[in-house]
Every structure is written in C-alpha cells, then in structure tokens.
Design a protein around this motif. Structure first.
Motif, PDB file in Angstrom:
ATOM      1  N   VAL A 127       0.831  -1.207   0.000  1.00 28.75           N
ATOM      2  CA  VAL A 127       0.000   0.000   0.000  1.00 28.75           C
ATOM      3  C   VAL A 127       0.865   1.256   0.000  1.00 28.75           C
ATOM      4  O   VAL A 127       0.488   2.291  -0.566  1.00 28.75           O
ATOM      5  CB  VAL A 127      -0.968  -0.033   1.206  1.00 28.75           C
ATOM      6  CG1 VAL A 127      -1.701   1.296   1.351  1.00 28.75           C
ATOM      7  CG2 VAL A 127      -1.977  -1.167   1.035  1.00 28.75           C
ATOM      8  N   ALA A 128       2.062   1.157   0.594  1.00 29.91           N
ATOM      9  CA  ALA A 128       2.988   2.298   0.611  1.00 29.91           C
ATOM     10  C   ALA A 128       3.710   2.495  -0.721  1.00 29.91           C
ATOM     11  O   ALA A 128       4.487   3.442  -0.865  1.00 29.91           O
ATOM     12  CB  ALA A 128       4.010   2.114   1.735  1.00 29.91           C
ATOM     13  N   GLY A 129       3.489   1.599  -1.684  1.00 25.86           N
ATOM     14  CA  GLY A 129       4.102   1.740  -3.002  1.00 25.86           C
ATOM     15  C   GLY A 129       5.506   1.191  -3.116  1.00 25.86           C
ATOM     16  O   GLY A 129       6.205   1.455  -4.094  1.00 25.86           O
ATOM     17  N   LYS A 130       5.927   0.390  -2.144  1.00 30.46           N
ATOM     18  CA  LYS A 130       7.294  -0.138  -2.168  1.00 30.46           C
ATOM     19  C   LYS A 130       7.435  -1.267  -3.189  1.00 30.46           C
ATOM     20  O   LYS A 130       6.488  -1.981  -3.495  1.00 30.46           O
ATOM     21  CB  LYS A 130       7.694  -0.636  -0.785  1.00 30.46           C
ATOM     22  CG  LYS A 130       7.801   0.464   0.263  1.00 30.46           C
ATOM     23  CD  LYS A 130       8.275  -0.092   1.599  1.00 30.46           C
ATOM     24  CE  LYS A 130       8.406   1.018   2.639  1.00 30.46           C
ATOM     25  NZ  LYS A 130       8.880   0.504   3.948  1.00 30.46           N
ATOM     26  N   GLN A 267      -6.839   1.745  -3.244  1.00 31.06           N
ATOM     27  CA  GLN A 267      -7.413   2.985  -2.686  1.00 31.06           C
ATOM     28  C   GLN A 267      -6.877   3.285  -1.285  1.00 31.06           C
ATOM     29  O   GLN A 267      -7.152   4.346  -0.735  1.00 31.06           O
ATOM     30  CB  GLN A 267      -8.929   2.867  -2.571  1.00 31.06           C
ATOM     31  CG  GLN A 267      -9.692   2.713  -3.856  1.00 31.06           C
ATOM     32  CD  GLN A 267     -11.189   2.631  -3.581  1.00 31.06           C
ATOM     33  OE1 GLN A 267     -11.664   2.982  -2.501  1.00 31.06           O
ATOM     34  NE2 GLN A 267     -11.935   2.165  -4.554  1.00 31.06           N
ATOM     35  N   MET A 268      -6.145   2.350  -0.698  1.00 31.82           N
ATOM     36  CA  MET A 268      -5.835   2.437   0.726  1.00 31.82           C
ATOM     37  C   MET A 268      -4.499   3.113   0.999  1.00 31.82           C
ATOM     38  O   MET A 268      -3.736   3.390   0.085  1.00 31.82           O
ATOM     39  CB  MET A 268      -5.902   1.033   1.337  1.00 31.82           C
ATOM     40  CG  MET A 268      -7.297   0.434   1.228  1.00 31.82           C
ATOM     41  SD  MET A 268      -7.439  -1.213   1.947  1.00 31.82           S
ATOM     42  CE  MET A 268      -9.133  -1.612   1.465  1.00 31.82           C
ATOM     43  N   ARG A 269      -4.247   3.363   2.286  1.00 30.95           N
ATOM     44  CA  ARG A 269      -3.059   4.099   2.695  1.00 30.95           C
ATOM     45  C   ARG A 269      -2.316   3.368   3.807  1.00 30.95           C
ATOM     46  O   ARG A 269      -2.944   2.736   4.672  1.00 30.95           O
ATOM     47  CB  ARG A 269      -3.463   5.499   3.184  1.00 30.95           C
ATOM     48  CG  ARG A 269      -4.055   6.399   2.105  1.00 30.95           C
ATOM     49  CD  ARG A 269      -4.614   7.675   2.707  1.00 30.95           C
ATOM     50  NE  ARG A 269      -3.726   8.249   3.695  1.00 30.95           N
ATOM     51  CZ  ARG A 269      -4.099   9.162   4.595  1.00 30.95           C
ATOM     52  NH1 ARG A 269      -5.355   9.568   4.646  1.00 30.95           N
ATOM     53  NH2 ARG A 269      -3.226   9.654   5.446  1.00 30.95           N
ATOM     54  N   PRO A 270      -0.986   3.492   3.818  1.00 33.91           N
ATOM     55  CA  PRO A 270      -0.203   2.772   4.828  1.00 33.91           C
ATOM     56  C   PRO A 270      -0.409   3.276   6.252  1.00 33.91           C
ATOM     57  O   PRO A 270      -0.055   2.573   7.212  1.00 33.91           O
ATOM     58  CB  PRO A 270       1.244   2.960   4.361  1.00 33.91           C
ATOM     59  CG  PRO A 270       1.223   4.210   3.529  1.00 33.91           C
ATOM     60  CD  PRO A 270      -0.113   4.218   2.854  1.00 33.91           C
ATOM     61  N   ASP A 271      -0.954   4.476   6.425  1.00 28.90           N
ATOM     62  CA  ASP A 271      -1.251   4.962   7.778  1.00 28.90           C
ATOM     63  C   ASP A 271      -2.325   4.120   8.452  1.00 28.90           C
ATOM     64  O   ASP A 271      -2.401   4.078   9.689  1.00 28.90           O
ATOM     65  CB  ASP A 271      -1.752   6.413   7.728  1.00 28.90           C
ATOM     66  CG  ASP A 271      -0.679   7.386   7.282  1.00 28.90           C
ATOM     67  OD1 ASP A 271       0.498   6.980   7.211  1.00 28.90           O
ATOM     68  OD2 ASP A 271      -1.009   8.546   6.997  1.00 28.90           O
ATOM     69  N   TRP A 272      -3.167   3.472   7.644  1.00 34.82           N
ATOM     70  CA  TRP A 272      -4.338   2.785   8.176  1.00 34.82           C
ATOM     71  C   TRP A 272      -4.273   1.267   8.010  1.00 34.82           C
ATOM     72  O   TRP A 272      -5.203   0.567   8.380  1.00 34.82           O
ATOM     73  CB  TRP A 272      -5.605   3.347   7.510  1.00 34.82           C
ATOM     74  CG  TRP A 272      -5.709   4.811   7.737  1.00 34.82           C
ATOM     75  CD1 TRP A 272      -5.570   5.811   6.810  1.00 34.82           C
ATOM     76  CD2 TRP A 272      -5.938   5.479   8.978  1.00 34.82           C
ATOM     77  NE1 TRP A 272      -5.712   7.048   7.389  1.00 34.82           N
ATOM     78  CE2 TRP A 272      -5.940   6.874   8.723  1.00 34.82           C
ATOM     79  CE3 TRP A 272      -6.164   5.032  10.284  1.00 34.82           C
ATOM     80  CZ2 TRP A 272      -6.145   7.812   9.730  1.00 34.82           C
ATOM     81  CZ3 TRP A 272      -6.369   5.971  11.285  1.00 34.82           C
ATOM     82  CH2 TRP A 272      -6.360   7.340  11.006  1.00 34.82           C
ATOM     83  N   LEU A 273      -3.178   0.780   7.448  1.00 33.66           N
ATOM     84  CA  LEU A 273      -2.877  -0.650   7.411  1.00 33.66           C
ATOM     85  C   LEU A 273      -1.420  -0.782   7.825  1.00 33.66           C
ATOM     86  O   LEU A 273      -0.513  -0.537   7.029  1.00 33.66           O
ATOM     87  CB  LEU A 273      -3.088  -1.227   6.003  1.00 33.66           C
ATOM     88  CG  LEU A 273      -4.520  -1.283   5.481  1.00 33.66           C
ATOM     89  CD1 LEU A 273      -4.523  -1.698   4.018  1.00 33.66           C
ATOM     90  CD2 LEU A 273      -5.373  -2.243   6.307  1.00 33.66           C
ATOM     91  N   VAL A 274      -1.185  -1.167   9.060  1.00 30.54           N
ATOM     92  CA  VAL A 274       0.160  -1.116   9.636  1.00 30.54           C
ATOM     93  C   VAL A 274       0.567  -2.507  10.113  1.00 30.54           C
ATOM     94  O   VAL A 274      -0.083  -3.094  10.985  1.00 30.54           O
ATOM     95  CB  VAL A 274       0.232  -0.112  10.800  1.00 30.54           C
ATOM     96  CG1 VAL A 274       1.637  -0.101  11.407  1.00 30.54           C
ATOM     97  CG2 VAL A 274      -0.151   1.296  10.324  1.00 30.54           C
TER      98      VAL A 274
END
Length: 389
Positions: A127-130, A267-274
């Motif tokens: 999700v962070a694009g790594k 659609q998701m973000r790494p702040d909310w999937l950790v």
C-alpha cells in the motif's frame, strides 16, 4: 422492532447527503446530543453517526492477482518478500495472511519463535508503493509449462489486490491479565506476572459494533472506511457470536459479533494498514475501520449514545484460564475504568494498557464524518443484516 415516532430510510438520508443537508456527528458527539435532547429529538436532528477503531486484527489478509509470466506458470507456492502466500487458488492468484511470518526473518534466527516481518508488513509495504520481491514455483502443465517465476512487483503493477479480512472489528473483547508467577506473551501483548498489567483492545464508545449492538443497520453491502479507502461488509465475520450475555442497553459483556470486510487495496493508505510484531506471539496487521450508523429511528439514536461508563468487558487470566479454555471468574470492568489507566483487581491497583488507538479511532470517525458531510460518501443499504441471534 417497535413502533417509532421517527422513521427515516436509507434513500432519504442519501438524498440529504447528495443535497448537502445531512447532519452527521461522531459517536462521541452523539452521547451529549442524546443526553441533552433525548433519543427521539436526537433522531430528528441527526442523520448519521460515525464510528472508528484501529487495532491489531489478526484475521486479515489480501487476495492478489500477480499476472501471467511468459511462458505461463501455474503457481503452487508463492512468496512475497520471502513471506509465504497461499497459492492453491488459481494459476496467478494467491492469498497472503497477516500473521504469516517471513521465512528468513533475522530475529527468528536469534530468538526462535520471534518475528519482525510478516504478511501484515507485506500488505503495508504494498500500500505504501514499495517494490517487493515476488517468487512463484509450479509443477508444470501443458498449458502452464514454466516451473519458476520471479520478478519485482509493486501495487501499481499488480493487476488486482483486494484486502479481504475474515474477522475484524470485534464487538467487545477481553481484558487480559496474568495471575501466574511468570510473564506470558500473548496476542494481547506481554502480560506481567501476578497481575502486573491489564491489557484491552477496543475503542469503547467509538467502536462500530458497540453503536449498533443488534446489527440493525450492518450487513452485506454496508459501505465503510477500510484501511484509508472505501470498503464493504461482505458477511458476518468468523467467530461471530450474537447470542451472548448482554447489558440492559443491549451491548455484549463478552466477545460477540465480528465483520468480514473487503476493499480495493489500491485505494488504501499505509497509515491505516500497519504491519505489527507482537513480542512472543508473531506478526499481525493493525487495521483502520469505521462504520457509519444511519439514525433510522429513536432506537438507533439511543444505541449510538452509549458511553464508556455503560460498556463492560470481562477480565480473563491469560496465564492459566484462557489457555485451558476455562471461563473467566475475575469479574467485569467498564471501559471508563480501563481508559482511566488503572483498574482494581483483587484489591490491588493494576495499570491498564490499550492495544487499540483512541487517537486513530477518533481520526477515522472524523474522516468518515467529513466524507459524508462533503457528499463524497453515501450509505450502502445492506441486502440483509448480520445474524443477531
């Protein structure tokens, strides 16, 4: 369901969202509104109440389609960043679970059973694009002759990635203590001996299923905040237990309902999937999840006004009772007491430790409130609601 003086439909509320006339508040704000005005008038004033929770949710994972190789490979075993994913689905589909550990974790080499990287971290990194290392092996068929396949992937290059969490947003959970003479390491965190700490994991008055205790508005098709994007409730979660002991306000006193949720990871973000590592237990994934509760009548207004002082959970000894499957004998405690930082257990003051973040729960409820108020998020009317008995 009784006879109500206030009645609203999903269509009416969605019309108000589209027109910009909707009144939406968070579950914490609703407590004072109902206290000041009563549930009937509150139901006339408020259309939607937003909730939120952010905590480790082990029963989480993702279905990933990783695309065909040339020549084709029917993947039977799959690894992403050396974390095994289940390949027994189709030629180029896999499922990676949040608690699956990396096969070459450096911490595990020094401390067997300890892990610092696993499936939850893979999901966050995607999700962070790594960039991630992907490997698949197959047994070879006439239509898929290639037996090994490696490449570098990121979320953008994957044809499809769907977060699919079979058990999230537990409706209440245990307060964990340890009364043995040694520290025990659990999914509820490290528990000191002789009741040295009490760990809990719920957002209390902001928690989604506490605000709709009988699932009047939550079911297949309910649109939610999931991992920073939009997701859906697709079924009742595994271990869903509706027929449990409940307080007079309808809220359960023990672990009860759960949600099966899905959404597009792109659609998701790494702040909310950790991705998280829990000492002595393993890997998991902290998930941000929020459910909007439509105020269809005064009953729903009353349900969403529940406060921490009215919410109770059981205290369970994870040193001896829980591993043996024995029922709790240590009593109950309110979430107001838990959030105060200290509870009384067997005449002693015991510090409490939350595994759930109230800061992030409030951010989720506020974000969902803004989405609805701005007209960018409409309510999903469930095709059927979750089992309530």
């Amino acid at each position: 369901m009784g006879t109500f003086k206030v009645r609203k439909s999903y269509r009416q509320i969605n019309d108000k969202i589209r027109s910009g006339d909707v009144v939406v508040v968070t579950a914490e704000e609703m407590i004072d509104i109902v206290a000041d005005n009563g549930p009937e008038e509150a139901a006339r004033q408020v259309d939607v109440v937003t909730t939120g929770t952010f905590a480790p949710m082990c029963s989480s994972g993702a279905f990933i389609n990783f695309g065909h190789s040339t020549p084709g490979t029917k993947a039977s075993k799959v690894w992403i960043n050396n974390v095994p994913a289940y390949g027994g689905i189709a030629a180029v589909d896999c499922y990676i679970g949040a608690t699956e550990p990396c096969e070459d974790d450096p911490l595990n080499k020094v401390y067997p059973g300890e892990f610092i990287y696993g499936g939850g971290h893979v999901i966050q990194d995607l999700v962070a694009g790594k960039k991630m290392h992907f490997k698949a092996i197959g047994y070879g068929t006439d239509c898929y002759p290639n037996r090994e396949y490696e490449k570098v992937v990121d979320l953008e290059s994957l044809p499809q990635a769907t977060l699919c969490n079979p058990r999230n947003a537990y409706q209440n959970y245990n307060c964990a203590v340890n009364l043995t003479n040694k520290t025990v390491y659990t999914y509820m965190g490290a528990l000191k001996p002789k009741g040295g700490n009490a760990n809990y994991c719920s957002a209390g008055q902001l928690s989604p299923l506490f605000n709709d205790p009988f699932y009047r508005t939550i079911g297949l098709g309910t649109r939610i905040f999931l991992g920073g994007g939009v997701g859906y409730v697709t079924w009742h979660g595994t271990q869903h237990r509706a027929g449990v002991n409940r307080a007079e306000n309808g809220t359960p006193l023990t672990p009860a309902g759960t949600l099966w949720v899905m959404g597009d990871m792109k659609q998701m973000r790494p702040d909310w999937l950790v991705g998280v590592s829990i000492q002595g237990y393993g890997c998991s994934l902290a998930v941000g999840l929020g459910v909007p509760i439509p105020i269809l009548n005064e009953e729903m207004a009353a349900f969403t006004a529940v406060s921490d002082a009215e919410l109770y959970t059981q205290i369970v000894d994870y040193g001896s009772d829980y591993p043996q499957g024995r029922p709790s004998q240590l009593g109950q405690v309110s979430y107001a007491e838990l959030k105060s930082g200290v509870i009384t257990l067997k005449g002693r003051q015991v510090p409490t430790v939350p595994l759930s973040s109230m800061v992030k729960a409030r951010q989720i409820a506020e974000t969902l409130k803004q989405w609805i108020a701005s007209g960018t998020f409409e309510l999903g009317e469930p095709q059927f609601t979750l089992p309530a008995s």
